[in-house]
Design a protein around this motif. Sequence first.
Motif, PDB file in Angstrom:
ATOM      1  N   GLN A   1       0.859  -1.187   0.000  1.00 48.94           N
ATOM      2  CA  GLN A   1       0.000   0.000   0.000  1.00 48.94           C
ATOM      3  C   GLN A   1       0.895   1.237   0.000  1.00 48.94           C
ATOM      4  O   GLN A   1       1.735   1.405   0.878  1.00 48.94           O
ATOM      5  CB  GLN A   1      -0.916   0.011   1.222  1.00 48.94           C
ATOM      6  N   LEU A   2       0.690   2.097  -1.004  1.00 50.61           N
ATOM      7  CA  LEU A   2       1.500   3.293  -1.164  1.00 50.61           C
ATOM      8  C   LEU A   2       0.638   4.544  -1.074  1.00 50.61           C
ATOM      9  O   LEU A   2      -0.524   4.537  -1.492  1.00 50.61           O
ATOM     10  CB  LEU A   2       2.217   3.297  -2.518  1.00 50.61           C
ATOM     11  N   SER A   3       1.225   5.609  -0.565  1.00 48.87           N
ATOM     12  CA  SER A   3       0.591   6.926  -0.592  1.00 48.87           C
ATOM     13  C   SER A   3       1.656   7.943  -0.980  1.00 48.87           C
ATOM     14  O   SER A   3       2.575   8.226  -0.202  1.00 48.87           O
ATOM     15  CB  SER A   3      -0.009   7.282   0.770  1.00 48.87           C
ATOM     16  N   LEU A   4       1.539   8.475  -2.194  1.00 50.19           N
ATOM     17  CA  LEU A   4       2.501   9.444  -2.701  1.00 50.19           C
ATOM     18  C   LEU A   4       2.119  10.851  -2.262  1.00 50.19           C
ATOM     19  O   LEU A   4       0.949  11.146  -2.026  1.00 50.19           O
ATOM     20  CB  LEU A   4       2.565   9.381  -4.225  1.00 50.19           C
ATOM     21  N   GLY A   5       3.110  11.713  -2.195  1.00 44.63           N
ATOM     22  CA  GLY A   5       2.868  13.104  -1.821  1.00 44.63           C
ATOM     23  C   GLY A   5       2.642  14.008  -3.009  1.00 44.63           C
ATOM     24  O   GLY A   5       2.670  15.232  -2.866  1.00 44.63           O
ATOM     25  N   PHE A   6       2.428  13.421  -4.191  1.00 46.49           N
ATOM     26  CA  PHE A   6       2.166  14.205  -5.398  1.00 46.49           C
ATOM     27  C   PHE A   6       1.090  13.507  -6.213  1.00 46.49           C
ATOM     28  O   PHE A   6       0.918  12.288  -6.122  1.00 46.49           O
ATOM     29  CB  PHE A   6       3.445  14.401  -6.227  1.00 46.49           C
ATOM     30  N   PRO A   7       0.314  14.248  -7.016  1.00 50.04           N
ATOM     31  CA  PRO A   7      -0.801  13.651  -7.768  1.00 50.04           C
ATOM     32  C   PRO A   7      -0.301  12.646  -8.796  1.00 50.04           C
ATOM     33  O   PRO A   7       0.696  12.887  -9.482  1.00 50.04           O
ATOM     34  CB  PRO A   7      -1.473  14.856  -8.428  1.00 50.04           C
ATOM     35  N   ALA A   8      -1.019  11.525  -8.913  1.00 45.19           N
ATOM     36  CA  ALA A   8      -0.516  10.451  -9.772  1.00 45.19           C
ATOM     37  C   ALA A   8      -1.633   9.600 -10.368  1.00 45.19           C
ATOM     38  O   ALA A   8      -1.479   8.397 -10.525  1.00 45.19           O
ATOM     39  CB  ALA A   8       0.448   9.563  -8.977  1.00 45.19           C
ATOM     40  N   ASP A   9      -2.765  10.219 -10.725  1.00 41.82           N
ATOM     41  CA  ASP A   9      -3.848   9.444 -11.337  1.00 41.82           C
ATOM     42  C   ASP A   9      -3.398   8.792 -12.636  1.00 41.82           C
ATOM     43  O   ASP A   9      -3.663   7.617 -12.881  1.00 41.82           O
ATOM     44  CB  ASP A   9      -5.065  10.338 -11.609  1.00 41.82           C
ATOM     45  N   ALA A  10      -2.733   9.555 -13.497  1.00 34.77           N
ATOM     46  CA  ALA A  10      -2.291   9.017 -14.782  1.00 34.77           C
ATOM     47  C   ALA A  10      -1.027   8.181 -14.631  1.00 34.77           C
ATOM     48  O   ALA A  10      -0.837   7.183 -15.323  1.00 34.77           O
ATOM     49  CB  ALA A  10      -2.060  10.152 -15.778  1.00 34.77           C
ATOM     50  N   TYR A  11      -0.157   8.583 -13.736  1.00 32.37           N
ATOM     51  CA  TYR A  11       1.128   7.907 -13.556  1.00 32.37           C
ATOM     52  C   TYR A  11       0.997   6.634 -12.734  1.00 32.37           C
ATOM     53  O   TYR A  11       1.870   5.754 -12.796  1.00 32.37           O
ATOM     54  CB  TYR A  11       2.097   8.875 -12.883  1.00 32.37           C
ATOM     55  N   GLY A  12      -0.083   6.493 -11.987  1.00 32.55           N
ATOM     56  CA  GLY A  12      -0.222   5.374 -11.065  1.00 32.55           C
ATOM     57  C   GLY A  12      -0.094   4.011 -11.720  1.00 32.55           C
ATOM     58  O   GLY A  12       0.561   3.105 -11.181  1.00 32.55           O
ATOM     59  N   ALA A  13      -0.712   3.832 -12.877  1.00 34.81           N
ATOM     60  CA  ALA A  13      -0.654   2.530 -13.550  1.00 34.81           C
ATOM     61  C   ALA A  13       0.773   2.193 -13.969  1.00 34.81           C
ATOM     62  O   ALA A  13       1.218   1.042 -13.841  1.00 34.81           O
ATOM     63  CB  ALA A  13      -1.572   2.533 -14.767  1.00 34.81           C
ATOM     64  N   GLU A  14       1.514   3.191 -14.458  1.00 29.41           N
ATOM     65  CA  GLU A  14       2.910   2.964 -14.864  1.00 29.41           C
ATOM     66  C   GLU A  14       3.768   2.588 -13.669  1.00 29.41           C
ATOM     67  O   GLU A  14       4.581   1.649 -13.730  1.00 29.41           O
ATOM     68  CB  GLU A  14       3.455   4.220 -15.538  1.00 29.41           C
ATOM     69  N   LEU A  15       3.614   3.317 -12.557  1.00 26.69           N
ATOM     70  CA  LEU A  15       4.395   3.025 -11.364  1.00 26.69           C
ATOM     71  C   LEU A  15       4.046   1.644 -10.812  1.00 26.69           C
ATOM     72  O   LEU A  15       4.945   0.878 -10.430  1.00 26.69           O
ATOM     73  CB  LEU A  15       4.145   4.097 -10.302  1.00 26.69           C
ATOM     74  N   SER A  16       2.774   1.316 -10.769  1.00 25.16           N
ATOM     75  CA  SER A  16       2.363  -0.001 -10.272  1.00 25.16           C
ATOM     76  C   SER A  16       2.964  -1.119 -11.105  1.00 25.16           C
ATOM     77  O   SER A  16       3.438  -2.131 -10.570  1.00 25.16           O
ATOM     78  CB  SER A  16       0.833  -0.101 -10.272  1.00 25.16           C
ATOM     79  N   ALA A  17       2.957  -0.949 -12.425  1.00 32.84           N
ATOM     80  CA  ALA A  17       3.517  -1.978 -13.307  1.00 32.84           C
ATOM     81  C   ALA A  17       5.014  -2.158 -13.059  1.00 32.84           C
ATOM     82  O   ALA A  17       5.520  -3.291 -13.036  1.00 32.84           O
ATOM     83  CB  ALA A  17       3.266  -1.613 -14.768  1.00 32.84           C
ATOM     84  N   MET A  18       5.751  -1.057 -12.854  1.00 32.79           N
ATOM     85  CA  MET A  18       7.185  -1.147 -12.576  1.00 32.79           C
ATOM     86  C   MET A  18       7.442  -1.899 -11.277  1.00 32.79           C
ATOM     87  O   MET A  18       8.333  -2.762 -11.199  1.00 32.79           O
ATOM     88  CB  MET A  18       7.795   0.254 -12.518  1.00 32.79           C
ATOM     89  N   LEU A  19       6.656  -1.590 -10.232  1.00 35.66           N
ATOM     90  CA  LEU A  19       6.854  -2.238  -8.942  1.00 35.66           C
ATOM     91  C   LEU A  19       6.454  -3.709  -8.992  1.00 35.66           C
ATOM     92  O   LEU A  19       7.113  -4.562  -8.359  1.00 35.66           O
ATOM     93  CB  LEU A  19       6.058  -1.500  -7.870  1.00 35.66           C
ATOM     94  N   GLN A  20       5.389  -4.018  -9.686  1.00 38.75           N
ATOM     95  CA  GLN A  20       4.975  -5.419  -9.807  1.00 38.75           C
ATOM     96  C   GLN A  20       6.065  -6.260 -10.471  1.00 38.75           C
ATOM     97  O   GLN A  20       6.403  -7.353 -10.004  1.00 38.75           O
ATOM     98  CB  GLN A  20       3.669  -5.512 -10.595  1.00 38.75           C
TER      99      GLN A  20
END
Length: 363
Positions: free
Chosen positions: A44-63
């Motif tokens: 479970q992550l909580s970023l300090g900057f908006p990431a609606d569009a970036y969220g899927a890319e970041l999730s894929a990298m971490l997965q």
Amino acid sequence: MAIPTRRSVEMVLEQWSEPHLKQNLIAAKAVRDIQCEEDRIKVQLSLGFPADAYGAELSAMLQQLLREQLQVSRVEIDLGWDVRSHAVAGTVKPLPGIKNIIAVASGKGGVGKSTTTANLALALAAEGARVGILDADVYGPSQPRMLGIDQQPDVLENKRLKPLENHGVQVMSVGFLVDEEAPVIWRGPMVTQALTQLLNGTAWQGLDYLLVDLPPGTGDVQLTMAQKVPVTGAVIVTTPQDIALLDARKGVRMFEKANVPVLGVVENMSTHICSGCGREEHIFGAGGGARMAANYELDLLGELPLDIRIREGADAGKPIVLTDPAGTLAQAYGRIARNITAKIGLTPIDFSASFPRIVVHEV
């Protein structure tokens, strides 16, 4: 196969640097919880900057990272974000309805500062942030044209102005109050007074970020912003040209003297790619923004090309981030916007609004 543990997940995350934060997610305090089962990990992550569009890319990298390093088949990333109000220099207090103010400045005119401001605001809106623009270039307001707004703001009951909105961005500009072709012939004190009234007399509606499009130079408006407005940080826009860089350095020094953090440098018009032959040329020089950032120990937030589509979109009131959101130009603005807000997210949080107001009465 060993069952993954919380510590083994943390160790993997500690070895990976998030591209915008420039540090790992553990150090950035973005990890809220880690759950491990025999063949499943949930982070479970909580970023300090908006990431609606970036969220899927970041999730894929971490997965992919966690699957490869820990040999598990199921990795779930629960990603959220929360923009907080961050501390400002001096004794100036945050303004109602605005969490963070970002000054977008340039030492020299004609470097594309206003176009950059408009596209960055739209990029932040695409990430889910509530964004506004204050057009502080009183003598040459351009945000009304760039954002396709051609009307006057309403005056509310409390005599404050209601910001005009288009494309999900709240905007206030002196350009809404005067004819587009009418010159603004004001002396310095009148300009700073007008800026202060526009900022404080506008009923901003719950903004995460207010981008202030400053005029070029280091004059009255810039000093007012640096000394009397709760600016979270400043962004310097320049071109690689030596003359532009010389003036941009003056802007950096001004904010430093006023104790306003400079978040970094955006190099605009870095290269030009010929639409006919595809040849790339550094017509304004190469690497100037990077050298300037290195000299002042600042981040190079990003580089933007000289592209006719950027100019056409601004003139038509539909910036490139809107007309081609999946294109390389929009993606470049998106990365710069995330670099800016990620850096803000790492700065100290302003807790003044959390403290109770103490009133002393005579008995």
